[in-house]
Design an enzyme around this catalytic site. Structure first.
Site, PDB file in Angstrom:
ATOM      1  CB  THR A  13      69.085  -3.717  79.847  1.00  0.00           C
ATOM      2  OG1 THR A  13      70.529  -4.441  80.563  1.00  0.00           O
ATOM      3  CG2 THR A  13      70.152  -2.792  78.759  1.00  0.00           C
ATOM      4  CG  ASP A  14      63.743  -6.172  80.516  1.00  0.00           C
ATOM      5  OD1 ASP A  14      64.582  -6.965  79.779  1.00  0.00           O
ATOM      6  OD2 ASP A  14      62.420  -5.901  80.065  1.00  0.00           O
ATOM      7  CB  ALA A  15      65.841 -10.931  82.103  1.00  0.00           C
ATOM      8  N   GLY A  16      65.489  -9.054  78.959  1.00  0.00           N
ATOM      9  CA  GLY A  16      64.940 -10.155  78.138  1.00  0.00           C
ATOM     10  C   GLY A  16      66.207  -9.755  77.010  1.00  0.00           C
TER      11      GLY A  16
END
Lengths: 132, 132, 132, 132
Positions: A13-16
């Site tokens: 995952t990412d910070a979004g």
């Protein structure tokens, strides 16, 4: 047709808050690898014979994001089989059956010594044409 | 047009000795991010305003592999600019000027609260239409 | 002592909104690689001579998270230099000078043909002992 | 004690032909996540309650490299359980039973709103003390 289930971990995952877009290509490759394995082909043994598969062209469409901790299914089809390449169509699907992401990947067989395209080994072509 | 130089580290490569295919999409995104920054837009500030950019569609073509420790240039152009999306064409180029990989990416602007497409902020549209 | 600046991109973060913990080790390795380069040693050339550096032991302490879009500095020191290994102490520091993460990494020189430890090349030992 | 099997894919390896060192930390985290899941705790639900687990300190020792296409087992033990943190000892083991890599990770429970340490939920403490 082949199906692989994949869990989304923090690393994906990412910070979004959703799966980072490049990581869908990792999922797609894991699915292709597991399909090859089921058909009897191990890529480390192919590597020792200087045979590798290279992604020449890829197209990815994102309909909706996958999220942390979801269980996804990756379905794979071969949509084109030629002497030295094959094209996979793959869907990344959530638990409700919704297609989140589609990937179409053209894979070329290469000779790692000559560093150029080569014919897919006959045994593989035989298996692929059976499951296409 | 924008150019970003990127070094290939061990983390970017795979056991085939070349850059892992999904990682070219990381390079492409770093280049888009740095272009936005040069134009005056910081994505962490946009995130605080619940504005994010999502890659809706991507097409990547691999002509030749990038290798460990090479210095690459990523050139980026905007090839289409619409009210709620824009399409970048990006080339990943080695030190000899050879285009190794091309990426075309359609980016949509989304409202993270409503989780739906929204118009690109006017200030950004203005800057993009200036550099297109 | 060596300093490298690194920007945090989406690819480095996770759904917790911060840098994914394993990715600090990527930053640390980029910094070590750039220091070697500044001292005149290119790891692709070393690889051709079947010389590689392997991380044998690593210790990482997280004081505070790094976040999306931050500019970080990685400072590196050599704290121990032996004939076949060296130990780096590295700090990952934010723009306010706060040490977010510390990494201590013991790197061993290996002969990739024999697959066993070997002496660090004399030219490197000379340079390292100069900058220690 | 918990065991998770993990396949090494191309994405996990680097140009040295082995698993990239930071990626062992991904494997270790997948194993911890699956153990939590088996005990009945889903981290996406914890996140919604603003409860997250942060790796405060990690120590990793590499005895021998894992290679492309190998099947690995990750065994996990809890070696210390406190009110607001726990320490896992994890071994990454090849098909012959050889311990390739060991990871020791101290995980702290944090309140994501206050951004500070908090007590591990009682239900989790109960389960952990049962399996320790």
């Amino acid at each position: 047709m082949h199906t692989l289930n994949i869990r989304v971990y923090y690393e994906d995952t990412d910070a979004g808050g959703v799966v980072y877009y490049a990581n869908y290509l990792k999922f797609a490759e894991r699915a292709r690898t597991e399909w090859l394995r089921e058909l009897g082909f191990e890529q480390d043994i192919l590597l020792e014979q200087n045979i590798a598969f290279v992604v020449k062209h890829v197209e990815m469409h994102n309909n909706a994001p996958a999220r942390f901790n979801q269980m996804l299914s990756i379905t794979s089809h071969i949509v084109e089989l030629k002497g030295a390449s094959m094209t996979f169509k793959q869907d990344i699907i959530n638990a409700l059956g919704k297609v989140l992401v589609t990937v179409q990947a053209k894979i070329a067989c290469v000779d790692l010594v000559a560093m150029r395209p080569r014919r897919i080994p006959e045994a593989m072509l035989g298996e692929f044409s059976r499951v296409i």
